[in-house]
Design a protein around this motif. Structure first.
Motif, mmCIF file in Angstrom:
data_model
loop_
_atom_site.group_PDB
_atom_site.id
_atom_site.type_symbol
_atom_site.label_atom_id
_atom_site.label_comp_id
_atom_site.label_asym_id
_atom_site.label_seq_id
_atom_site.Cartn_x
_atom_site.Cartn_y
_atom_site.Cartn_z
ATOM 1 N N ILE A 205 0.826 -1.210 0.000
ATOM 2 C CA ILE A 205 0.000 0.000 0.000
ATOM 3 C C ILE A 205 0.858 1.256 0.000
ATOM 4 N N ALA A 206 1.852 1.287 0.861
ATOM 5 C CA ALA A 206 2.681 2.489 1.043
ATOM 6 C C ALA A 206 4.152 2.085 1.066
ATOM 7 N N PRO A 207 4.751 1.911 -0.105
ATOM 8 C CA PRO A 207 6.158 1.462 -0.173
ATOM 9 C C PRO A 207 7.145 2.594 0.091
ATOM 10 N N PHE A 208 7.027 3.206 1.267
ATOM 11 C CA PHE A 208 7.884 4.331 1.608
ATOM 12 C C PHE A 208 9.073 3.875 2.454
ATOM 13 N N VAL B 104 -4.386 6.011 3.746
ATOM 14 C CA VAL B 104 -4.577 7.456 3.898
ATOM 15 C C VAL B 104 -3.245 8.192 3.789
ATOM 16 N N VAL B 105 -2.195 7.633 4.377
ATOM 17 C CA VAL B 105 -0.874 8.258 4.287
ATOM 18 C C VAL B 105 -0.389 8.284 2.841
ATOM 19 N N ALA B 106 -0.596 7.195 2.106
ATOM 20 C CA ALA B 106 -0.190 7.152 0.708
ATOM 21 C C ALA B 106 -0.909 8.230 -0.095
ATOM 22 N N HIS B 107 -2.185 8.426 0.186
ATOM 23 C CA HIS B 107 -2.940 9.483 -0.489
ATOM 24 C C HIS B 107 -2.425 10.861 -0.098
ATOM 25 N N GLY B 108 -2.146 11.050 1.193
ATOM 26 C CA GLY B 108 -1.677 12.348 1.660
ATOM 27 C C GLY B 108 -0.307 12.711 1.127
ATOM 28 N N VAL B 109 0.593 11.735 1.032
ATOM 29 C CA VAL B 109 1.929 11.995 0.498
ATOM 30 C C VAL B 109 1.844 12.458 -0.953
ATOM 31 N N GLU B 110 0.919 11.873 -1.690
ATOM 32 C CA GLU B 110 0.779 12.247 -3.099
ATOM 33 C C GLU B 110 0.068 13.583 -3.290
ATOM 34 N N LYS B 111 -0.989 13.827 -2.501
ATOM 35 C CA LYS B 111 -1.833 14.993 -2.761
ATOM 36 C C LYS B 111 -1.795 16.038 -1.651
ATOM 37 N N ARG C 155 -9.376 5.323 -4.702
ATOM 38 C CA ARG C 155 -9.493 3.943 -4.217
ATOM 39 C C ARG C 155 -8.819 3.747 -2.866
ATOM 40 N N ARG C 156 -7.789 4.533 -2.578
ATOM 41 C CA ARG C 156 -7.118 4.399 -1.285
ATOM 42 C C ARG C 156 -8.015 4.880 -0.149
ATOM 43 N N LEU C 157 -8.708 6.007 -0.374
ATOM 44 C CA LEU C 157 -9.599 6.528 0.659
ATOM 45 C C LEU C 157 -10.840 5.653 0.801
ATOM 46 N N GLY D 20 -4.179 -0.430 10.740
ATOM 47 C CA GLY D 20 -2.837 -0.348 10.173
ATOM 48 C C GLY D 20 -2.854 -0.139 8.671
ATOM 49 N N PRO D 21 -3.455 -1.056 7.885
ATOM 50 C CA PRO D 21 -3.562 -0.822 6.439
ATOM 51 C C PRO D 21 -4.394 0.411 6.103
ATOM 52 N N ALA D 22 -5.426 0.707 6.901
ATOM 53 C CA ALA D 22 -6.235 1.900 6.646
ATOM 54 C C ALA D 22 -5.372 3.155 6.745
ATOM 55 N N LEU D 23 -4.533 3.219 7.768
ATOM 56 C CA LEU D 23 -3.607 4.345 7.896
ATOM 57 C C LEU D 23 -2.653 4.412 6.708
ATOM 58 N N ALA D 24 -2.174 3.259 6.271
ATOM 59 C CA ALA D 24 -1.250 3.226 5.132
ATOM 60 C C ALA D 24 -1.917 3.787 3.875
#
Length: 550
Positions: A134-137, A334-341, A301-303, A328-332
Motif C-alpha cells: 500500500i505504502a512502499p515508503f 490514507v498516508v499514501a494518499h496524503g503523500v501524493e496529494k 481507491r485508497r480513501l 494499520g492498512p487503513a492508515l497506510a
C-alpha cells in the motif's frame, strides 16, 4: 505548540523513526520476558501465553481428537483449558465459525509455545506485506511493525494480522484480479462481524465478479466444513452465537473498556442494551451510507479502502483493541494518499493519534470511562470522508446522472427494498420476541406494514407515479406484492423448516429468522421489480389514446 499540531511539523522523519525503534524494543523485551518467565503454557501472571490463543490451540486439540463440536461446549472447553493451562488461568470461550477449526487443528499439531510462535510468525508477514504494498515508503515497514496494535495482537495471540492482511490484499487485488479479491474477502468469513460493509462496497462499486467469487468461496467453505466436521459442529456454532451475543457482547463480561465499539461505549457509560443497539445501528447505517457513496462515486481507491476498513470496526458491536489491526492498512492507504496529494491542517496529528490509540484506548477507558478509541476512529472516518469528497475524481452525482432511467429505477428500488427489508425484519423480530410467537406468525403483520411502506416510497421516488387512481394503483401493487410475498414466504418457511429439521435452530431463534429473511427477500427481489414496473406502476393509457384505439 498548537501551530505545530495543526501543521503536523512535529512529526519529523527522525522523530517517527526514533519512536518506532523504542516501541519495537519495548515489544521485544516484554515478549521475551513473558516467554522466559513462563512454563511454556502459563506466564508468571497466571495467564495462558498469548491469552486468547489458548482457545484456538484447545479447539485444535479437540479437532485432532475427532471431536470438532466440543469447542462449542463451554463446559467441555473450560475443563480442557484448565487441564492444559491451570485451574485459575481463566476461561476463553470459542465463538468462531467452524471455518477457523481448520486453522486451529493445524497449529494444534505443535506444542503450545511453539504453536503460538508459529501462528504469529506465519500471519505477521501477511500484514507487513500488505502495508508495504500500500505504502512502499522508506521506513514504512519499520512504522508498520511498531504500530501499537501489533504488540496488543501478539500479547493476545490473536488473528488481527490475518484479518488485516486478508482485507488489505483483497482491496489491493480488486481492480486487476477481482476473482482473487473475492476469494480473500470470502476467507474473512471466519471473522464475520467485520464483513458487514464488504457487500455494500462491492455492490456500490459494481464489482459483481468479486461479490460472486466471495459468495462461492463462503459456500464452498461452508459445505467443506459441514462435510468434514458434521452438522453437529455447525449446530454448536449457532447455539454458541446466543451465548456470545447475550453474555460476551450484551453483558460485557470481557470488560467494556476492552471492547472498542459504539455499543460498548454506550453500555460502559450506563446505557441500556436497547439504547446501545440503537446507537450501534445508527453508526452501522451511517458507515454503510458513507461507504456506499464513496464506492459508488469512484472516490480515490485508497480513501475508499480506508473507509471500508475503518467502517468495519465502527459497524460491529463487538471488536477489541487487537482488532484495531485493521487500522494499520487503513492508515497506510490514507498516508499514501496524503503523500501524493498533500495533508490538510490537523491531519498529520490525527493520523498520529490513530496510530498510537490501540495501546492506550483500553487503559484510558478503564480509568476515565472515556471511549477514546471509538471517538478516535469516528474522527478518522470523518477525515477520510472529508478528503474523499474533496478529491477531484469523486463524482457520485455525475455518475448517477449518466445512468439510464432503468438503472436509476433499479438503484432506487433497491434502496426502497432495503428499507422494506429493515422494516420487515425488525418487526418480525420484535413481534416474535415481544409476544413469544414463532417466526411463521410474526412475519405476517410485518409483511403487511412493509408492503404499505414500500408502496409509498416506490410511488414517490422510484417510479414517480402521477396516476390519480391511487386506490387502483395500491391494489395492483398489493396484488404484485402478494405474489412475491408468497414466493418470499415459501422460501422463508423452507429455510426455517430446514434449520429446525437439522436441529440447528428453532423457528423462534433470531438467527434462523434472519437467515430465512435474507434468503426469501433476496430471491423475491427481481420478480418484485418486474411486477412493480410493468404492472403495479405501469403508466395509465391517456384517455384520448383510448378513444383513438376505439
Amino acid at each position: 505548540m498548537i501551530e505545530k499540531l495543526r501543521t503536523g511539523d512535529w512529526l519529523t522523519r527522525e522523530r517517527v523513526r526514533m519512536i518506532a525503534i523504542i516501541l519495537l524494543a519495548f515489544y521485544a523485551i516484554a515478549t521475551v520476558f513473558l516467554f522466559a518467565t513462563s512454563n511454556g503454557r502459563v506466564d508468571r501472571f497466571d495467564r495462558p501465553l498469548g491469552t486468547d490463543y489458548s482457545q484456538v490451540w484447545t479447539a485444535g486439540r479437540f479437532v485432532l481428537e475427532g471431536h470438532p463440536e466440543k469447542p462449542f461446549d463451554n463446559v467441555a472447553h473450560d475443563k480442557r483449558q484448565r487441564e492444559y493451562f491451570s485451574q485459575t488461568s481463566g476461561f476463553f470461550h470459542w465463538g468462531y465459525p467452524p471455518y477457523f477449526l481448520v486453522v486451529a487443528g493445524f497449529f494444534a499439531l505443535f506444542p503450545y509455545a511453539l504453536s503460538l510462535i508459529l501462528w504469529q510468525a506465519a500471519t505477521l508477514p501477511i500484514y507487513l506485506a500488505a502495508v508495504r504494498s500500500i505504502a512502499p515508503f522508506r521506513d514504512g515497514l519499520l512504522v508498520a511493525a511498531a504500530f501499537p496494535a501489533v504488540f496488543v495482537n501478539i500479547g493476545h495471540g490473536h488473528n488481527g494480522f490475518l484479518t488485516a492482511g486478508l482485507m488489505a490484499f483483497g482491496l489491493l487485488a480488486l481492480k486487476q484480479r477481482p476473482l482473487l479479491a473475492g476469494v480473500l474477502f470470502g476467507l474473512l468469513a471466519y471473522k464475520p462481524q467485520f464483513g458487514i460493509l464488504i457487500p455494500v462496497a462491492l455492490v456500490a462499486g459494481g464489482y459483481w465478479r468479486t461479490a460472486l467469487a466471495a459468495g462461492v468461496t463462503i459456500a464452498a467453505m461452508t459445505l467443506g466444513t459441514w462435510w468434514a466436521f458434521g452438522a453437529e459442529t455447525w449446530r454448536g456454532f449457532f447455539a454458541m452465537m446466543t451465548f456470545s451475543r447475550e453474555v460476551i457482547s450484551e453483558q460485557g463480561v470481557t470488560g467494556w473498556h476492552k471492547i472498542q465499539t459504539v455499543f460498548a461505549a454506550v453500555r460502559m457509560l450506563g446505557g441500556s442494551i436497547p439504547l446501545a443497539y440503537g446507537f450501534q445501528f445508527v453508526s452501522t447505517a451511517l458507515c454503510a451510507v458513507l461507504v456506499a457513496v464513496l464506492w459508488y462515486g469512484r472516490a480515490d481507491r485508497r480513501l475508499a479502502a480506508a473507509a471500508l476498513m475503518t467502517g468495519a470496526l465502527l459497524s460491529t458491536p463487538y471488536a477489541l483493541d487487537y482488532d484495531m489491526m485493521l487500522l494499520g492498512p487503513a492508515l497506510a492507504f490514507v498516508v499514501a494518499h496524503g503523500v501524493e496529494k498533500g495533508f490538510r491542517p490537523w491531519e498529520k496529528s490525527l493520523l498520529a493519534l490513530v496510530w498510537i490509540i490501540p495501546i492506550v484506548a483500553r487503559n484510558i477507558a478503564e480509568v476515565t470511562f472515556i471511549p477514546l478509541g471509538v471517538l478516535t476512529m469516528i474522527a478518522f472516518m470523518s477525515l477520510i470522508a472529508r478528503s474523499a469528497v474533496r478529491d477531484e475524481q469523486f463524482d457520485w452525482r455525475g455518475r448517477w446522472a449518466r445512468r439510464s432511467p432503468l438503472m436509476q429505477q433499479i438503484g432506487v428500488f433497491s434502496l426502497v427494498g432495503a428499507a422494506g427489508f429493515v422494516v420487515d425484519t425488525g418487526l418480525t423480530l420484535i413481534f416474535a420476541g415481544a409476544f413469544g410467537i414463532s417466526g411463521y406468525v410474526a412475519r405476517v403483520p410485518a409483511i403487511i406494514v412493509a408492503v404499505v411502506a414500500t408502496w409509498f416510497l416506490n410511488r414517490t421516488w422510484t417510479f414517480r407515479s402521477k396516476d390519480p387512481r391511487v386506490i387502483g394503483e395500491f391494489a395492483r401493487y398489493g396484488l404484485a406484492s402478494a405474489v412475491t410475498s408468497v414466493f418470499n414466504y415459501a422460501i422463508f418457511c423452507g429455510v426455517l423448516a430446514a434449520l429446525a429439521y437439522q436441529g440447528i435452530a428453532q423457528d423462534t431463534d433470531r438467527l434462523s429468522i434472519a437467515a430465512g429473511m435474507v434468503a426469501g427477500s433476496g430471491a423475491a427481489a427481481i420478480l418484485n421489480f418486474i411486477l412493480s414496473k410493468f404492472f403495479a406502476f405501469a403508466r395509465p393509457v391517456p384517455p384520448e389514446l383510448v378513444r383513438h384505439r376505439s
